[in-house]
Design an enzyme around this catalytic site. Structure first.
Site, PDB file in Angstrom:
ATOM      1  N   SER A 177      40.069  42.260  36.997  1.00 35.58           N
ATOM      2  CA  SER A 177      40.023  42.444  38.443  1.00 35.58           C
ATOM      3  C   SER A 177      38.780  41.784  39.031  1.00 35.58           C
ATOM      4  O   SER A 177      38.544  40.594  38.812  1.00 35.58           O
ATOM      5  CB  SER A 177      40.082  43.939  38.756  1.00 35.58           C
ATOM      6  OG  SER A 177      40.258  44.161  40.128  1.00 35.58           O
ATOM      7  N   LEU A 178      37.955  42.534  39.764  1.00 37.90           N
ATOM      8  CA  LEU A 178      36.752  41.965  40.371  1.00 37.90           C
ATOM      9  C   LEU A 178      35.789  41.428  39.319  1.00 37.90           C
ATOM     10  O   LEU A 178      35.043  40.473  39.576  1.00 37.90           O
ATOM     11  CB  LEU A 178      36.054  43.021  41.229  1.00 37.90           C
ATOM     12  CG  LEU A 178      34.797  42.580  41.988  1.00 37.90           C
ATOM     13  CD1 LEU A 178      35.119  41.498  43.003  1.00 37.90           C
ATOM     14  CD2 LEU A 178      34.128  43.766  42.672  1.00 37.90           C
TER      15      LEU A 178
END
Length: 684
Positions: A334-335
């Site tokens: 993800s991030l």
């Protein structure tokens, strides 16, 4: 978590008697809020090392034994297990010989070492003197009765002792007591190979929890590591038997706790509304991490934490594994994948690599570029700074790559800096307008290699990280350098493509590659709402599907095969029907082919298999060394019923995905010339 086993025998042991060999084992004891104490076995090899050093641990101050693949140290004197690479609550270690069956999952639970010695002494006395029906009371006031060698029971007291000093009763459901680990149905793991071939750092995404069970990055990476060990046994068995490979070590990198220890949570608490408290707390603790990363202040904290933590882990790993000669890769979820991507794009290539890219440039062209910069400075009435730019060997192309930070480091005051930056931006805009005008060609503008000729929507085909700060809209931060060159970068459920688009990047130059990392894999679940593709940004004019990750058992999932078979059947039926209509129409009208309702040059539709084979041959640039970048997992049959229902699960599924782990192992070992035992269908 690693695990362990060995045998220790009674001095008076004789085969075939009840006073026989007593087999012990080492456990770790963890305090769990929801389940009380949680016991885990050590592996056979590691328990042997622990048992062998127990006498030494009693005599000396302390003896430390590395366990769990070197990720934990066992302090024998304190009977404690301490995490090496991350912060974790210290857990108790027990050398156990007596067990009783638990009341929840029917698993056997070990007694403490002290009480086990009391039980063993009572058992030895009962066997020797043939005196049974012995009753013992545990430290928690529970009753254990030794009826005979085959029947020993444990009673939980119905009520605790009161002010009148009443003793626990034997009421309640009796639980079986066993002596020796060989008498309980325990699954003792085999442990991990000692040889480590490759090291992978794993960076988490938003929030402290990384999966749908709200587990930490440490627990999720433990699952990922365990899956990798099973995949090695299933798909690299030949290489293991020939001792060509050991295992891959995965270490978690945590940045969330460092970010939220800066005091920002206190500031947020003051301005957070009191309503829907849990939801607001969840947003502050998770969703806001995305906004923190887009803030120059907290972005600096995040990238500093990630880079320093990976460098610290790398140095500590080398200290504990001095014989390690393998490579290092990085993975982000993800991030976390975006953080790693920004870090990698701002790494500096080795000087020798820069020399190769500069070969062929002559001294005359360099001098001409410096003279052009001097003319620009004179036009801007900044002639007094010509010596500064000449000292830095700044030509026209380098000037157009400058940022405000670079000019400030050169000692240029604020006013002249603003003039130079305004000149660069105005010239770039003018060149873009010329490029968009009809009839614009190379001879009307600058040289093909000059900055004014470059596509501002593309990443540079060199390693100019400074240009990326301006052209790609990255947050202004000082990106640290890593102490190693990653072999491969794996992105799981990554929003990199979306962030690049939001930053203004419409197209990535096919010649662009990460400065210090030559491999890049973008892996995602088809229903992952956070994941975006990368390849369409490199080849925007061509529509093609991502590479389908083959199933770890060597075939497609049944529902996908059925779906593809039905699609192929419908295409074949359509093509056959069109062909039959064409023949019937020709025989009926006998008209020229050019006037037929169905022209004779109508091409039949391609089958999915043919389209897939063509897609695998697409050139997607140098970002992954010319290989495909986007890889999509196969959804499970139950997930195909409602993709919205399984969207969140799709974003959090990577930690236990055998297909994801197998791709990671396959690509890592491919760099060492080691392949799968049997190639999977559909793999590159």
């Amino acid at each position: 978590m690693a695990r362990v086993k060995s045998k220790s025998f009674s001095p008076s042991a004789r085969p075939g008697e009840w006073l026989g060999g007593l087999e012990s084992h080492t456990f770790t004891v963890k305090q769990c809020a929801s389940q009380g104490h949680k016991f885990r076995f050590y592996s056979l090899n590691e328990a042997g090392r622990v048992h062998a050093l127990v006498p030494a641990g009693r005599d000396k101050e302390d003896v430390v034994v590395p366990t769990s693949g070197g990720r934990y140290d066992v302090h024998l004197k304190k009977r404690q297990r301490v995490a090496v690479y991350w912060e974790e609550e210290v857990s108790e270690v027990r050398r156990c010989t007596w067990f009783y069956k638990g009341d929840k999952d029917n698993k056997y639970i070990p007694y403490s070492e002290t009480f086990s010695e009391e039980l063993e002494e009572a058992y030895m006395t009962a066997v020797t003197l043939d005196e049974w029906k012995k009753k013992l009371e545990s430290p928690s006031r529970e009753i254990i009765i030794l009826h005979n060698p085959k029947l020993m029971v444990h009673y939980h007291p119905v009520a605790t002792s009161d002010d009148w000093g009443s003793t626990p009763t034997e009421q309640g459901r009796p639980r079986t007591v066993k002596r020796g680990v060989e008498n309980i149905a325990a699954e003792i793991p085999n442990g991990e190979p000692l040889q480590i071939d490759h090291l992978v750092f794993v960076v988490h995404g938003i929030g402290p929890a990384c999966d749908i069970r709200f587990r930490s990055i440490i627990q999720c990476v433990n699952d990922f590591r365990n899956v990798s060990l099973s995949m090695l046994q299933a798909h690299f068995k030949k290489a293991q038997e020939q001792q060509q490979i050991g295992r891959v070590e995965f270490l978690p990198v945590n940045w969330h706790s460092s970010l939220h220890s800066t005091g920002v949570d206190v500031d947020l608490e003051r301005i957070t509304l009191p309503s829907i408290n849990r939801l607001r707390h969840f947003i502050n603790d998770t969703i806001l991490d995305v906004f923190f990363y887009n803030s120059s202040t907290y972005c600096q904290t995040i990238v500093d934490t990630v880079a320093s933590e990976m460098n610290r882990l790398y140095q500590l790993f080398l200290q504990r594994n001095p014989l390690f000669k393998g490579g290092v890769s990085i993975a982000g979820h993800s991030l976390g994948s975006l953080i790693l991507f920004d870090l990698l794009t701002n790494q500096k290539a080795a000087p020798e690599e820069d020399e190769h890219s500069e070969e062929g440039s002559g001294t005359a062209s360099s001098n001409r570029g410096i003279e052009e910069v001097q003319e620009i400075l004179k036009k801007l009435e900044l002639s007094e700074y010509c010596d500064v730019f000449e000292k830095e060997k700044m030509d026209r192309q380098a000037l157009f790559l400058c940022t405000e930070k670079n000019l400030k480091e050169m000692g240029i005051p604020l006013g002249p800096r603003m003039k130079i930056l305004h000149y660069i931006s105005s010239k770039t805009e003018m060149q873009d307008q010329r490029a968009a005008a009809p009839g614009h060609s190379r001879e009307h503008g600058a040289e093909p290699g000059s900055p004014s000729q470059r596509d501002p929507d593309s990443t540079d085909n060199g390693n100019n990280c400074q240009y990326r700060d301006v052209g790609l809209g990255q947050v202004s931060a000082n990106y640290p350098q890593l102490n190693y060159k990653p072999t491969i970068f794996f992105a799981f459920g990554s929003p990199i493509g979306m962030f690049l688009t939001v930053r203004g990047v419409k197209r990535i130059n096919p010649n662009y590659s990460l400065p210090t990392c030559k491999g890049f894999f973008n892996i995602f679940h088809p229903f992952d709402p956070v994941a975006y593709r990368i390849e369409p940004m490199i080849v925007p004019d061509l529509e093609f599907e991502p590479m389908l990750l083959p199933h770890h058992k060597g075939r497609k999932r049944m529902h996908l095969e059925l779906k593809e078979g039905l699609t192929r059947m419908s295409v074949d039926l359509k093509n056959n029907l069109l062909g039959s209509l064409r023949v019937a129409w020709q025989s009926f009208t006998r008209a020229p082919a050019s006037l037929l309702f169905l022209p004779s040059d109508t091409k039949p539709e391609e089958t999915p298999a043919a389209a897939k084979e063509e897609a695998s041959l697409i050139n997607v640039g140098r970002l992954n060394g010319g290989n495909r970048i986007d890889y999509v997992l196969q959804e499970k049959p139950i997930e195909s019923f409602n993709e919205y229902l399984f969207a969140l699960q799709g974003h959090l599924c990577y930690w236990e995905s055998e297909d994801t782990v197998l791709l990671v192992l396959k690509e890592i070992y491919q760099t060492q010339g080691i392949t799968l035992d049997q190639p999977l269908p559909g793999s590159q």
